[in-house]
Design a protein around this motif. Structure first.
Motif, short mmCIF file in Angstrom:
data_model
loop_
_atom_site.label_atom_id
_atom_site.label_comp_id
_atom_site.label_asym_id
_atom_site.label_seq_id
_atom_site.Cartn_x
_atom_site.Cartn_y
_atom_site.Cartn_z
N ILE A 21 0.84 -1.20 0.00
CA ILE A 21 0.00 0.00 0.00
C ILE A 21 0.88 1.26 0.00
CG2 ILE A 21 -1.64 1.33 1.40
CD1 ILE A 21 -2.86 -1.42 2.20
N LEU A 22 1.96 1.24 0.78
CA LEU A 22 2.88 2.38 0.80
C LEU A 22 3.52 2.60 -0.57
CD1 LEU A 22 4.68 1.98 4.23
CD2 LEU A 22 3.23 3.89 3.52
N VAL A 23 3.92 1.53 -1.24
CA VAL A 23 4.52 1.65 -2.57
C VAL A 23 3.52 2.21 -3.56
CG1 VAL A 23 5.40 0.30 -4.52
CG2 VAL A 23 6.27 -0.13 -2.23
N LEU A 24 2.28 1.73 -3.52
CA LEU A 24 1.25 2.24 -4.43
C LEU A 24 0.96 3.72 -4.16
CD1 LEU A 24 -1.18 -0.80 -4.55
CD2 LEU A 24 0.41 -0.03 -6.33
N PHE A 25 0.93 4.11 -2.88
CA PHE A 25 0.72 5.51 -2.53
C PHE A 25 1.87 6.37 -3.07
CE2 PHE A 25 1.57 9.09 0.33
CZ PHE A 25 0.40 9.80 0.17
N HIS A 26 3.10 5.89 -2.88
CA HIS A 26 4.26 6.65 -3.36
C HIS A 26 4.24 6.79 -4.88
CE1 HIS A 26 8.76 7.19 -4.08
NE2 HIS A 26 8.30 8.32 -3.58
N PHE A 27 3.92 5.73 -5.59
CA PHE A 27 3.86 5.81 -7.04
C PHE A 27 2.77 6.77 -7.49
CE2 PHE A 27 2.15 4.55 -11.15
CZ PHE A 27 3.29 4.69 -11.93
N THR A 28 1.61 6.71 -6.84
CA THR A 28 0.53 7.63 -7.17
C THR A 28 0.93 9.07 -6.92
OG1 THR A 28 -1.08 5.91 -6.61
CG2 THR A 28 -1.90 8.16 -6.74
N TRP A 29 1.57 9.33 -5.79
CA TRP A 29 2.07 10.67 -5.46
C TRP A 29 3.03 11.15 -6.55
CZ3 TRP A 29 1.79 13.97 -1.04
CH2 TRP A 29 2.74 14.97 -0.99
N TRP A 30 4.03 10.32 -6.84
CA TRP A 30 5.04 10.69 -7.81
C TRP A 30 4.43 10.94 -9.19
CZ3 TRP A 30 6.42 8.28 -12.32
CH2 TRP A 30 7.55 8.80 -12.97
N PHE A 31 3.62 10.01 -9.66
CA PHE A 31 3.02 10.10 -10.99
C PHE A 31 2.12 11.32 -11.10
CE2 PHE A 31 0.10 9.06 -14.40
CZ PHE A 31 0.95 8.50 -15.35
N PHE A 56 10.14 19.13 -7.80
CA PHE A 56 10.22 19.35 -6.36
C PHE A 56 9.16 18.54 -5.61
CE2 PHE A 56 8.99 21.51 -2.46
CZ PHE A 56 10.20 21.60 -1.82
N TYR A 57 7.91 18.62 -6.07
CA TYR A 57 6.83 17.91 -5.37
C TYR A 57 6.89 16.40 -5.57
CZ TYR A 57 4.64 22.35 -4.27
OH TYR A 57 4.39 23.60 -3.79
N SER A 58 7.24 15.95 -6.77
CA SER A 58 7.24 14.51 -7.02
C SER A 58 8.45 13.81 -6.42
CB SER A 58 7.15 14.21 -8.52
OG SER A 58 8.30 14.66 -9.19
N CYS A 59 9.61 14.43 -6.50
CA CYS A 59 10.84 13.74 -6.05
C CYS A 59 11.32 14.19 -4.68
CB CYS A 59 11.94 13.96 -7.08
SG CYS A 59 11.57 13.19 -8.67
N ILE A 60 11.41 15.47 -4.44
CA ILE A 60 11.98 15.95 -3.18
C ILE A 60 10.96 15.89 -2.06
CG2 ILE A 60 13.06 17.91 -2.02
CD1 ILE A 60 14.24 18.65 -4.80
N ILE A 63 9.83 12.19 -1.30
CA ILE A 63 10.71 11.35 -0.49
C ILE A 63 10.63 11.75 0.98
CG2 ILE A 63 12.96 12.49 -0.44
CD1 ILE A 63 12.39 8.89 -1.42
N ILE A 64 10.43 13.04 1.24
CA ILE A 64 10.29 13.49 2.63
C ILE A 64 8.99 12.96 3.22
CG2 ILE A 64 9.97 15.53 4.09
CD1 ILE A 64 11.90 16.98 2.12
N VAL A 65 7.89 13.09 2.48
CA VAL A 65 6.59 12.59 2.95
C VAL A 65 6.64 11.08 3.16
CG1 VAL A 65 4.19 12.21 2.24
CG2 VAL A 65 5.23 14.46 1.96
N MET A 66 7.24 10.35 2.22
CA MET A 66 7.31 8.90 2.36
C MET A 66 8.20 8.48 3.52
SD MET A 66 5.19 7.53 0.43
CE MET A 66 5.69 5.86 0.80
N SER A 67 9.28 9.19 3.76
CA SER A 67 10.15 8.85 4.89
C SER A 67 9.41 9.01 6.21
CB SER A 67 11.40 9.73 4.90
OG SER A 67 12.16 9.49 3.74
N ILE A 68 8.67 10.10 6.35
CA ILE A 68 7.88 10.33 7.56
C ILE A 68 6.79 9.27 7.70
CG2 ILE A 68 6.27 11.93 8.67
CD1 ILE A 68 8.00 14.20 7.41
N LEU A 69 6.12 8.98 6.60
CA LEU A 69 5.04 7.99 6.61
C LEU A 69 5.57 6.60 6.96
CD1 LEU A 69 2.01 8.02 6.13
CD2 LEU A 69 2.45 7.50 3.74
#
Length: 91
Positions: A21-31, A56-60, A63-69
């Protein structure tokens, strides 16, 4: 720790599902940010800290949001399971 009463494989399966679920969320965020903001003409880009907003929003920021999550998920939803032989023999 009621999770320790469960089968270790049930816990592992639940945690693997959380990981998916985290991977799918990250991919959706990035895409969403990369292709949502990045499909404009480059002359119309907005810049944040010298980076295009889509980058900035997709990569930087992503990664900050995903690290916290991931930190929150591991801290509060994952269970430390001892994998000593003695623990499996008791089951």
């Amino acid at each position: 720790m009621k999770d320790l009463d469960k089968n270790p494989f049930q816990i592992a399966n639940r945690e693997a599902l959380i990981g998916i679920i985290l991977v799918l969320f990250h991919f959706t965020w990035w895409f969403s940010f990369a292709y949502g903001l990045g499909k404009k003409d480059p002359s119309e880009y907005q810049y944040i800290l010298g980076f295009p907003a889509w980058f900035f929003y997709s990569c930087i920021a992503g990664i900050i949001v995903m690290s916290i999550l991931v930190f929150i998920i591991v801290k509060f939803f994952f269970t430390d399971i001892p994998f000593d032989d003695e623990e499996f023999e008791k089951s």
